[in-house]
Design a protein around this motif. Structure first.
Motif, PDB file in Angstrom:
ATOM      1  N   VAL A  85      -8.408  12.164   0.825  1.00  0.00           N
ATOM      2  CA  VAL A  85      -8.807  12.143   2.244  1.00  0.00           C
ATOM      3  C   VAL A  85      -7.897  11.185   3.081  1.00  0.00           C
ATOM      4  O   VAL A  85      -8.017  11.037   4.103  1.00  0.00           O
ATOM      5  CB  VAL A  85     -10.333  12.168   2.418  1.00  0.00           C
ATOM      6  N   ARG A  86      -8.171   9.880   2.304  1.00  0.00           N
ATOM      7  CA  ARG A  86      -8.417   8.418   3.174  1.00  0.00           C
ATOM      8  C   ARG A  86      -7.121   8.103   3.378  1.00  0.00           C
ATOM      9  O   ARG A  86      -6.503   7.814   4.300  1.00  0.00           O
ATOM     10  CB  ARG A  86      -8.682   7.381   2.322  1.00  0.00           C
ATOM     11  N   ALA A  87      -5.553   9.045   2.867  1.00  0.00           N
ATOM     12  CA  ALA A  87      -4.634   8.923   3.036  1.00  0.00           C
ATOM     13  C   ALA A  87      -3.829   9.335   4.278  1.00  0.00           C
ATOM     14  O   ALA A  87      -3.766   9.261   4.746  1.00  0.00           O
ATOM     15  CB  ALA A  87      -3.601   9.139   1.376  1.00  0.00           C
ATOM     16  N   ALA A  88      -5.040  10.508   4.424  1.00  0.00           N
ATOM     17  CA  ALA A  88      -3.925  11.854   5.619  1.00  0.00           C
ATOM     18  C   ALA A  88      -5.234  10.966   6.714  1.00  0.00           C
ATOM     19  O   ALA A  88      -4.056  10.724   7.400  1.00  0.00           O
ATOM     20  CB  ALA A  88      -4.895  13.084   5.347  1.00  0.00           C
ATOM     21  N   TRP A  89      -5.737  10.700   6.380  1.00  0.00           N
ATOM     22  CA  TRP A  89      -6.737   9.658   7.843  1.00  0.00           C
ATOM     23  C   TRP A  89      -6.205   8.143   8.047  1.00  0.00           C
ATOM     24  O   TRP A  89      -5.961   8.275   9.157  1.00  0.00           O
ATOM     25  CB  TRP A  89      -8.176   9.871   7.322  1.00  0.00           C
ATOM     26  N   ARG A  90      -6.067   7.506   7.099  1.00  0.00           N
ATOM     27  CA  ARG A  90      -4.583   6.472   7.382  1.00  0.00           C
ATOM     28  C   ARG A  90      -3.926   6.376   8.178  1.00  0.00           C
ATOM     29  O   ARG A  90      -3.155   6.282   9.269  1.00  0.00           O
ATOM     30  CB  ARG A  90      -4.504   6.051   6.306  1.00  0.00           C
ATOM     31  N   ALA A  91      -2.623   8.112   7.558  1.00  0.00           N
ATOM     32  CA  ALA A  91      -1.724   7.957   8.426  1.00  0.00           C
ATOM     33  C   ALA A  91      -1.626   8.510   9.704  1.00  0.00           C
ATOM     34  O   ALA A  91      -0.800   8.116  10.459  1.00  0.00           O
ATOM     35  CB  ALA A  91      -0.647   9.034   7.419  1.00  0.00           C
ATOM     36  N   VAL A  92      -2.820   9.695   9.582  1.00  0.00           N
ATOM     37  CA  VAL A  92      -2.485   9.989  11.181  1.00  0.00           C
ATOM     38  C   VAL A  92      -3.431   8.359  11.938  1.00  0.00           C
ATOM     39  O   VAL A  92      -2.667   8.701  13.112  1.00  0.00           O
ATOM     40  CB  VAL A  92      -3.739  11.247  11.065  1.00  0.00           C
ATOM     41  N   GLN A  93      -4.256   8.063  11.467  1.00  0.00           N
ATOM     42  CA  GLN A  93      -4.754   6.813  12.338  1.00  0.00           C
ATOM     43  C   GLN A  93      -3.608   5.904  12.827  1.00  0.00           C
ATOM     44  O   GLN A  93      -3.125   5.110  14.147  1.00  0.00           O
ATOM     45  CB  GLN A  93      -5.450   6.149  12.139  1.00  0.00           C
ATOM     46  N   ALA A  94      -2.469   5.352  11.799  1.00  0.00           N
ATOM     47  CA  ALA A  94      -1.676   4.525  12.670  1.00  0.00           C
ATOM     48  C   ALA A  94      -0.333   5.443  12.664  1.00  0.00           C
ATOM     49  O   ALA A  94      -0.117   4.508  13.992  1.00  0.00           O
ATOM     50  CB  ALA A  94      -0.425   4.191  10.891  1.00  0.00           C
TER      51      ALA A  94
END
Length: 394
Positions: free
Chosen positions: A323-332
């Motif tokens: 989950v965090r991988a997805a959020w981190r990528a989109v926020q970046a």
């Protein structure tokens, strides 16, 4: 390591890129885009070799989905969603596997798994009805996995609830046209499907509890570690890989656009230290997301291959990573898109399409962080999480 599917996809990279707007305008994958995926074997990567599949390591599957999504978000999304279904079909009854792949190993299987139908027991199987949303890539599929609740003889869900995965041929369900009107991932054609009193024989039904606890593949006699990995690790893999790949695509188009861009102030992007800083930071954050997801699936696979069990706390931590991988990528990705200028939002600029696709992909239920983070934190504190929905996808 050679990734033959991804290598084949990259030989047709420009074709897939150019089909992105076509897919979006159609509201589904264009037949040409589907053919690229079909010809490359993208949907057969997790399919059993006995049925014409490639039976690759799940990491290779995830890398391929990322690569496709970086070319076109909708194509990558369909590769990730439709591509994971053969993994579960591997431990379905041999009779249904032969029905699906016996004549054509390139037959695609749709979903969704949400239990939006009720299965009423009858002699030899169930009578099944319901309506489901979000059947990605469904126009190109000839079979479908659908989630349902076990009903009583009157068609009312039994208590305590029992969830089933039911497998139906295309003749037993209706695709609802014009039911996919969305802001992003338009080209996935994730339409509604309806089933009206279809008979589903027993051999086309899987108990969800056995899928989620890992007993189904073991009862099927499977030995390949890929099929013995937890459902909650493999099922989200294609979805999150697509989102990260979409963010990589946004970065690619952002860099391409910024190379010669001059801002309204007259400053060239190459001379703007703030934009350059944002580009570097975003690139590393997106790369970190990729690394975290791939390392997680490799670690789980290696542990299963060594004959070790993946316990609840470890599954929860893995879901947190995903989950965090997805959020981190989109926020970046957001940090660079907002520095692309107003012209990036024009419909002929691919940046805006990747930006919309990523946000719609992040909205998938598998990426909702609340329950996953809650449960994972409790396990870190050696506190037993409550039973019920919070544990359902862990």
């Amino acid at each position: 390591m050679t990734n033959r599917v991804l290598d084949t996809i990259m030989e047709r990279a420009e074709e897939l890129r150019e089909l992105g707007p076509v897919n979006e305008n159609l509201g589904r994958l264009d037949d040409k885009a589907a053919k690229v995926l079909r010809d490359a074997g993208a949907i057969r990567m997790l399919q059993p070799a006995a049925h014409g599949g490639l039976e690759v390591h799940p990491r290779e599957f995830a890398e391929t989905v990322m690569g496709i999504a970086a070319l076109d978000g909708s194509s990558g999304w369909c590769a990730g969603i439709v591509g994971v279904h053969p993994w579960e079909m591997a431990y379905a009854d041999p009779k249904v596997r032969e029905e699906i792949w016996g004549e054509d190993p390139n037959t695609w299987i749709a979903s969704p798994y949400a239990p939006m139908g009720v299965a009423r027991p009858v002699d030899g199987g169930y009578v099944f009805s319901g309506r489901w949303q979000f059947s990605s890539g469904t126009d190109h599929c000839d079979w479908i996995f659908l989630g349902g609740m076990l009903g009583d003889t009157e068609g009312r869900p039994v208590q305590p609830p029992r969830m089933l995965h039911l497998i139906l041929p295309r003749s037993d369900y209706e695709i609802v046209e014009d039911s996919w009107n969305v802001a992003g991932l338009k080209g996935t054609g994730s339409k509604d499907v309806i089933v009206r009193d279809a008979f589903v024989p027993d051999y086309r039904v899987l108990e969800f509890d056995k899928v989620i606890d890992g007993s189904a593949p073991r009862e099927a006699g499977l030995t390949n570690p890929s099929y013995l990995m937890p459902f909650s690790c493999v099922f989200p893999l294609g979805i999150t890989s697509a989102v990260i790949g979409i963010c990589e695509g946004a970065l690619y188009h952002h860099l391409d656009y910024q190379r010669g861009r001059v801002q309204i102030t007259g400053t060239k992007i190459k001379d703007d230290p703030y934009v350059l800083y944002a580009i570097s930071e975003a690139a590393e954050e997106i790369k970190a997301s990729r690394t975290a997801l791939l390392d997680n699936v490799s670690r789980v696979h290696d542990k299963v291959a060594a004959g070790k069990e993946i316990g609840f706390a470890e599954r929860a931590a893995g879901r947190r990573t995903q989950v965090r991988a997805a959020w981190r990528a989109v926020q970046a990705m957001n940090e660079i898109v907002v520095r692309s200028g107003g012209n990036a939002m024009r419909t002929d600029n691919p940046i805006q399409r990747f930006w919309r696709d990523a946000h719609v992909g992040l909205a998938h239920a598998i990426h909702v962080p609340g329950a996953v983070y809650h449960v994972s934190a409790l396990t870190d504190l050696d506190i037993e999480p409550p039973q019920g929905p919070m544990r359902s996808m862990i």
